[in-house]
Structure formats: structure tokens, C-alpha cells
Write an enzyme that holds these catalytic residues in place. Structure first.
Site, short mmCIF file in Angstrom:
data_model
loop_
_atom_site.label_atom_id
_atom_site.label_comp_id
_atom_site.label_asym_id
_atom_site.label_seq_id
_atom_site.Cartn_x
_atom_site.Cartn_y
_atom_site.Cartn_z
CE1 TYR A 66 -4.05 2.05 0.62
CE2 TYR A 66 -2.65 3.20 2.20
CZ TYR A 66 -3.82 3.12 1.45
OH TYR A 66 -4.74 4.15 1.53
CE LYS B 60 -3.70 4.80 -1.90
NZ LYS B 60 -4.73 5.35 -2.79
P1 NAP Z 1 -13.57 2.66 0.57
O1 NAP Z 1 -14.67 3.18 1.40
O2 NAP Z 1 -13.24 1.20 0.58
O3 NAP Z 1 -13.85 3.13 -0.94
C1 NAP Z 1 -13.05 2.72 -2.02
C2 NAP Z 1 -13.96 2.45 -3.18
O4 NAP Z 1 -13.14 2.07 -4.31
C3 NAP Z 1 -14.91 1.28 -2.90
O5 NAP Z 1 -16.21 1.59 -3.35
C4 NAP Z 1 -14.29 0.16 -3.71
O6 NAP Z 1 -15.20 -0.82 -4.13
C5 NAP Z 1 -13.76 0.92 -4.90
N1 NAP Z 1 -12.80 0.12 -5.64
C6 NAP Z 1 -11.91 -0.77 -5.14
N2 NAP Z 1 -11.24 -1.35 -6.14
C7 NAP Z 1 -11.70 -0.82 -7.29
C8 NAP Z 1 -11.40 -1.04 -8.65
N3 NAP Z 1 -10.48 -1.94 -9.03
N4 NAP Z 1 -12.06 -0.33 -9.60
C9 NAP Z 1 -13.01 0.56 -9.22
N5 NAP Z 1 -13.35 0.80 -7.95
C10 NAP Z 1 -12.70 0.12 -6.98
O7 NAP Z 1 -12.21 3.40 0.93
P2 NAP Z 1 -11.86 4.94 1.19
O8 NAP Z 1 -11.28 5.00 2.53
O9 NAP Z 1 -12.97 5.83 0.82
O10 NAP Z 1 -10.65 5.09 0.17
C11 NAP Z 1 -10.69 5.96 -0.94
C12 NAP Z 1 -9.25 6.32 -1.30
O11 NAP Z 1 -8.67 7.02 -0.20
C13 NAP Z 1 -8.38 5.09 -1.55
O12 NAP Z 1 -7.52 5.33 -2.62
C14 NAP Z 1 -7.61 4.96 -0.25
O13 NAP Z 1 -6.40 4.31 -0.44
C15 NAP Z 1 -7.44 6.42 0.12
N6 NAP Z 1 -7.16 6.67 1.52
C16 NAP Z 1 -8.02 6.27 2.50
C17 NAP Z 1 -7.70 6.53 3.82
C18 NAP Z 1 -8.60 6.11 4.95
O14 NAP Z 1 -8.13 6.10 6.09
N7 NAP Z 1 -9.86 5.79 4.72
C19 NAP Z 1 -6.53 7.21 4.15
C20 NAP Z 1 -5.68 7.60 3.13
C21 NAP Z 1 -6.01 7.33 1.81
P3 NAP Z 1 -15.36 -2.16 -3.20
O15 NAP Z 1 -15.96 -1.67 -1.92
O16 NAP Z 1 -16.27 -3.02 -4.01
O17 NAP Z 1 -13.98 -2.71 -3.03
#
Ligand code: NAP
Length: 256
Positions: free
Chosen positions: A163, A167
Site C-alpha cells: 500500500y 501511494k
Molecule cells: P472505501 O470506502 O473502501 O472506498 C473505495 C472504493 O473504491 C470502494 O467503493 C471500492 O469498491 C472501490 N474500488 C476498489 N477497487 C476498485 C477497482 N479496481 N475499480 C473501481 N473501484 C474500486 O475506501 P476509502 O477510505 O474511501 O478510500 C478511498 C481512497 O482514499 C483510496 O484510494 C484509499 O487508499 C485512500 N485513503 C483512504 C484513507 C482512509 O483512512 N480511509 C486514508 C488515506 C487514503 P469495493 O468496496 O467493491 O472494493
């Protein structure tokens, strides 16, 4: 592009495409963009009925919204998705590469399949979607690419080498891209959030979450609504002098 007088806002008249929009930060950005007057092409893996709450919320704010089911790591699916979104809306002005996945294990235990999948979605997906959607932007002289990285791509973290590598690479990708396109009116920037309450955070082990909470200067995890304003700013004319930056709504986990 001319602003829509019926839907005033900082993104009035703009069309934004957000990947991973059915959940978490992507869903929040979709809603934030709709509230600022944007129309939306929303992309995720789930079928349209599962994304309905996000689509309905954006439509409730007056946005024209299309949904495109696609895996961002699949080149053919990405091309089809981009063609459908462009056909529907005429163009895409703002691209948010938000789709991302997370698994956890020590490096020595990490299945190669986990490494490959995390890199495929988080990094290859960002490349594939950007490559196809950025292409018409320079000719129009205006475009925005916002890549959702992570503070873990800046400082690292245990049990998440894949990860962090993905990133960190997204941040480097953003800087390189920004240098290529800024003079043609297309601005690329990254957002590296700290821990934000979403299903992705729920996937972390309780011990990992507790350790992260203990070291966070602000003493709590963030809400989606605390990451969204950065995306709105970068997408709008307020972000007109940001080029290749990595902005950090991160609770103090990273201080540059
Ligand atoms: P999340 O709630 O799991 O949302 C991510 C979304 O992306 C989900 O709907 C997921 O679908 C979808 N997805 C996964 N694989 C995919 C693919 N191959 N093609 C299209 N869509 C796909 O997570 P989030 O926390 O909102 O994360 C959003 C972004 O923020 C990510 O890039 C994550 O790395 C980044 N981020 C998050 C955090 C945190 O603490 N939450 C911190 C830093 C960065 P499924 O549910 O079906 O897998």
C-alpha cells in the site's frame, strides 16, 4: 464551459469523474462536487443498485449523474468506461483517481497476489484512467487531475509495504504528470489523507488502528467531510496555482 445559472457553485458547469465513488471518500467527493454545481460520472466495481445512495444524493443536489461499473485496473474496461462517460456528458473536466484497496500483512508473509492487486488498483488504475481521460484536456486548455494518495505513502507504516509503495508512487506519478501538463492548463495534484473513517479503515486490524490513534497528534480519526474540501478546492479555480502538490488532511500524522 459556461457556469450553469441554475446551479451556482465553484464547480458550476464542470463535469467530474470520480473513481471508487460508491463508498467512503469517493462518495463524499461526489456529494461535495455536486453541491458545488458539478455534473458527475461516477465509477466503481459494484453494480448500480449498490451505488444508488450516492447517485440519489448527487441527483438530489441537482447534478446530472451517470454511473459506470468498471475495474480501474482493467485497460479495456477503463477505455469503455471513459468512452461512455464522455458520450454521456460531452467531456470530463475534473478527474479524481480515488479507487483504492488495502490489505495488511508483514512483508515476509505478504502473498504476491496481494502485492500485485494493490499495485494494480492503486497505481496501474491511476495510470490507466488518467491516460485515457487527460488526453482531450490540453486542447481545451483546462483540466484537473486529483489523485488520492495516502499519508502512508509519505511516512510508511508496518504491515502495508504494498500500500505504501503504491501511494508513494501515486505521489511521484502526480509530480511527473504535473510537470508534463501544467503549461497546457491541466493541473495535477495529490491528496494524502490521514486515517479517515470509511470501510477501508475498518479493514485495518484493531491493533493497527489503536497504534495509529495513539500516535496521531489530533487524537482522533478523520471524517470524510474533512477530506472533501481539499478536493473541492483543487478542482475549482481556487486551486489555480497548485501544481504537483500533495495536500494533507491528515490530523498531523505528517508535518512537512
Ligand atoms: P472505501 O470506502 O473502501 O472506498 C473505495 C472504493 O473504491 C470502494 O467503493 C471500492 O469498491 C472501490 N474500488 C476498489 N477497487 C476498485 C477497482 N479496481 N475499480 C473501481 N473501484 C474500486 O475506501 P476509502 O477510505 O474511501 O478510500 C478511498 C481512497 O482514499 C483510496 O484510494 C484509499 O487508499 C485512500 N485513503 C483512504 C484513507 C482512509 O483512512 N480511509 C486514508 C488515506 C487514503 P469495493 O468496496 O467493491 O472494493
Amino acid at each position: 464551459m459556461s457556469p450553469d445559472p441554475k446551479r451556482p457553485g465553484r464547480l458550476s458547469g464542470r463535469v467530474a469523474l470520480v473513481t471508487g465513488a460508491a463508498s467512503g471518500i469517493g462518495a463524499g467527493i461526489a456529494q461535495g462536487f455536486a453541491a458545488e454545481g458539478a455534473d458527475l460520472a461516477l465509477v466503481d466495481l459494484v453494480d448500480e443498485s449498490a451505488a444508488a445512495p450516492v447517485l440519489d444524493a448527487a441527483r438530489g443536489l441537482g447534478a446530472r449523474v451517470s454511473y459506470h461499473r468498471a475495474d480501474v485496473s482493467d485497460e479495456k474496461a477503463v477505455r469503455a468506461m471513459a468512452a461512455a462517460a464522455t458520450d454521456t456528458h460531452g467531456r470530463v473536466d475534473v478527474l479524481v483517481n480515488n479507487a483504492g484497496i488495502f490489505t495488511q500483512s508483514l512483508l515476509e508473509d505478504m502473498p504476491v497476489a496481494d502485492w500485485d492487486r494493490v499495485l494494480a488498483v492503486n497505481l496501474r488504475g491511476t495510470f490507466l484512467v488518467t491516460r485515457v481521460l487527460i488526453e482531450p484536456m490540453p486542447a481545451r486548455g483546462w483540466g484537473r487531475v486529483i489523485n488520492i494518495a495516502s499519508q502512508l505513502g509519505q511516512i510508511g507504516g508496518t504491515e502495508v509495504v504494498h500500500y505504501c509503495a503504491s501511494k508513494g508512487a501515486v505521489i511521484a506519478f502526480t509530480k511527473a504528470l504535473a510537470r508534463e501538463v501544467a503549461r497546457r492548463g491541466v493541473l495535477a495534484n495529490a491528496i494524502a489523507p490521514g486515517p479517515i473513517q470509511t470501510p477501508l479503515l475498518d479493514a485495518e486490524t484493531p491493533a493497527w488502528r489503536a497504534a495509529k490513534l495513539a500516535e496521531l497528534p489530533i487524537g482522533r480519526f478523520g471524517e470524510v467531510s474533512e477530506a472533501v474540501p481539499t478536493a473541492v478546492m483543487l478542482a475549482s479555480d481556487d486551486g489555480s496555482y497548485y501544481v504537483g502538490q500533495t495536500l494533507g488532511p491528515n490530523g498531523g500524522d505528517v508535518m512537512l
